[in-house]
Structure formats: C-alpha cells, structure tokens
Design a protein around this motif. Structure first.
Motif, short mmCIF file in Angstrom:
data_model
loop_
_atom_site.label_atom_id
_atom_site.label_comp_id
_atom_site.label_asym_id
_atom_site.label_seq_id
_atom_site.Cartn_x
_atom_site.Cartn_y
_atom_site.Cartn_z
N THR A 1 -11.49 64.41 89.89
CA THR A 1 -11.09 64.53 88.49
C THR A 1 -12.06 63.74 87.61
O THR A 1 -12.35 62.57 87.89
CB THR A 1 -9.66 64.01 88.28
N TRP A 2 -12.56 64.42 86.55
CA TRP A 2 -13.55 63.81 85.66
C TRP A 2 -13.10 63.95 84.22
O TRP A 2 -12.52 64.97 83.84
CB TRP A 2 -14.91 64.51 85.83
N PRO A 3 -13.39 62.95 83.38
CA PRO A 3 -13.08 63.09 81.95
C PRO A 3 -13.82 64.30 81.37
O PRO A 3 -15.00 64.51 81.66
CB PRO A 3 -13.60 61.78 81.35
N ARG A 4 -13.13 65.08 80.57
CA ARG A 4 -13.75 66.24 79.95
C ARG A 4 -14.59 65.79 78.75
O ARG A 4 -14.10 65.10 77.86
CB ARG A 4 -12.69 67.25 79.52
N LEU A 5 -15.84 66.19 78.75
CA LEU A 5 -16.74 65.84 77.66
C LEU A 5 -16.66 66.90 76.56
O LEU A 5 -16.37 68.07 76.84
CB LEU A 5 -18.17 65.73 78.18
N GLU A 6 -16.94 66.51 75.34
CA GLU A 6 -16.94 67.46 74.23
C GLU A 6 -18.14 68.38 74.32
O GLU A 6 -19.20 68.02 74.82
CB GLU A 6 -16.95 66.71 72.90
N SER B 1 -14.77 73.19 84.92
CA SER B 1 -15.01 72.94 83.50
C SER B 1 -14.60 74.12 82.62
O SER B 1 -14.33 73.96 81.43
CB SER B 1 -16.48 72.59 83.25
N GLU C 1 -8.46 67.40 81.70
CA GLU C 1 -9.55 66.82 82.46
C GLU C 1 -10.19 67.93 83.31
O GLU C 1 -9.61 69.00 83.47
CB GLU C 1 -9.04 65.69 83.36
N TRP D 1 -22.14 64.17 85.97
CA TRP D 1 -21.30 63.74 84.83
C TRP D 1 -22.08 62.78 83.94
O TRP D 1 -22.04 62.89 82.71
CB TRP D 1 -20.01 63.09 85.33
N ASN E 1 -23.02 63.23 80.12
CA ASN E 1 -22.58 62.21 79.17
C ASN E 1 -23.75 61.66 78.35
O ASN E 1 -23.57 61.25 77.20
CB ASN E 1 -21.88 61.08 79.93
#
Length: 269
Positions: free
Chosen positions: A199-204, A177, A183, A240, A244
């Motif tokens: 692989t994970w979507p990058r959170l704001e 991160s 990502e 995650w 989220n």
C-alpha cells in the motif's frame, strides 16, 4: 591493481519516447539507478508528447534480433526487461531470442496503451504477449487495466492474476494506480496464490513512464541477484520516490525523476 567489480548488464526491449518520460530512456535511467548497465534494444519509434501518442513505427523484426544478438554475444546479460514491442513480428523475434537464453530472468511490462492515451498494441500483439512471452516471464507487471486486457475472461483482479500465472508467468505484480481507491494497492502473486499487497500513498496528478520505471527497476534488482519478492518491494519504493520527486515540464502528465537520488539536495544514508 584490483579489477573493478563487474556491473550487471540489463537488456531492455522498448520503444523510443521523444519526451524521455517513458520507453527506452525511462528504462536506462531506472536500470542505472539500480547500479546496472543498460543495453537498450529499440523496438519502435514513437511520436508522442506528455499528453498522448500521435503515432509509432515498429522496427523491423530482423533488426531487433540483430541488435539483441550483437550484445548477447558480447556481454553477459544478467536480466531482460520488455516494454513496448510494437508489432506481433517483434513479439516473435523477442521470443526467438529469449528461447536461446532460458537462464536470463525476464520482466515483462505489457505496454498496451500510453499513460496519456493512445493504443500501442492491437489484439494480435496482446495475444502474442499472452501466448509467446508470458511463458518466459519471471515477473509480469501489468497495471489493472492491462491485467484485464490480458485476462478478459476473469471477473476480478485476483482471477486475472491466477489466469496470468496459468499462462506461464512466475510472478505477477498488478499495480492499482488506475483503481478508484484512496491509496494505491499493488498486489504480488505467485505459487498460485496472493503473496503480498503493498500500500502506497496516492500522489496527485498522473505520470508518464511509471510502469517502465517499476519494471526496469525490478529487472535491475534481479540482475543484482535480489530475490523477486524483495525486488518487487524495493522497486516499488524507488518508483514511488521517483514519482514523488517528479516534475511537469510539458503540458500533459508529470515525468518521474528517476535520478532523484543524485540531487545535491537529497539526503543520503
């Protein structure tokens, strides 16, 4: 009347974070979420908010040993998780305890600095983690910055992982991160090789307690008998989702919602 199934016990060695975002409370929430009972051993008292750490006081090493032994002689501990240790004396104390229980799987989250900023481990503690605790570790969960601190002679993260395996960790899960990528790439290593990249979507935004959440979830799954590769994947999914569903209730980082699954609005299978 049938006896209820025993709940696996996970012992966690960690500091107390008064925000509840990281440290002992984060561990307890993640361990409960994995269907386990948390046995918390406090290693340090911290003064921090969601922005940064203002200070901390290590717990006396003898008191750490007494806390742990009281539980270990009373309950069948199925896994151990180590977070912030606070002092080299605490590292030595935890090493002494774990040497007496070689069959307990150990997850080590090498907490060197707080998510919002502030050093939580000096070089003596880092050296102690490397020499005393890595050889006892089943799964090591450093972020990329911590991996570089633990293996400063390495010129890339793959080399860091190999060095950490050489120091005795059975598996190394380096989280990405902190890397400048669209990502988030987390990579698991073991058996002298790269095993899998997740692989994970990058959170704001940024989060306070994500590392504690991941390591404690892995420990809980190991306590349930899950193999390390599956535990690493399931714990990342849980972490995650906790991020989220996170919330910002202070003036700094967001806090993971590790009990998102208990929300009445959450859909359950």
């Amino acid at each position: 009347m049938n006896e209820p199934k025993a709940v696996p016990v996970v012992m966690t060695f960690a500091g107390n974070d008064p925000t509840g975002g990281a440290g002992i409370q984060a561990d307890i929430e993640a361990i409960i979420s994995m269907g386990c009972h948390a046995a918390p051993v406090v290693t340090a008292l911290t003064v921090q908010d969601t922005t940064s750490v203002q200070g901390f006081a290590p717990i006396d090493a003898e008191l750490i040993i007494q806390q742990a032994r009281a539980v270990l002689e009373d309950m069948p501990v199925a896994a151990a998780k180590i977070g912030m240790v606070g002092s080299i004396e605490a590292v030595q104390a935890i090493h002494t305890i774990l040497m007496d229980y070689p069959d307990i799987p150990v997850v080590l989250d090498p907490v060197i600095s707080a998510g919002g900023g502030g050093e939580l481990a000096n070089e003596e503690v880092v050296d102690g983690l490397r020499s005393l605790l890595l050889p006892l570790t089943t799964v090591l969960t450093p972020n990329s910055l911590e991996a570089r601190r633990l293996a400063p002679e390495s010129d890339n993260l793959d080399a860091c992982a190999m060095a950490l395996l050489d120091h005795g960790a059975e598996f190394v899960l380096i989280t990405g991160s902190h890397e400048n990528t669209p990502e988030v790439h987390n990579t698991l290593y073991g058996n002298r090789r790269k095993l899998e990249t997740f692989t994970w979507p990058r959170l704001e935004g940024s989060y306070h307690g994500s590392g504690c959440t991941l390591a404690s979830a892995i420990a809980g799954l190991l306590a349930q008998g899950t193999e390390p590769l599956s535990a690493a994947h399931e714990a990342q999914e849980f972490t995650w989702q906790a991020l989220n569903h996170g919330y910002r209730i202070g003036m700094g980082q967001r806090l993971p919602n590790r009990l998102f699954w208990a929300s009445p609005d959450e859909e359950h299978d």
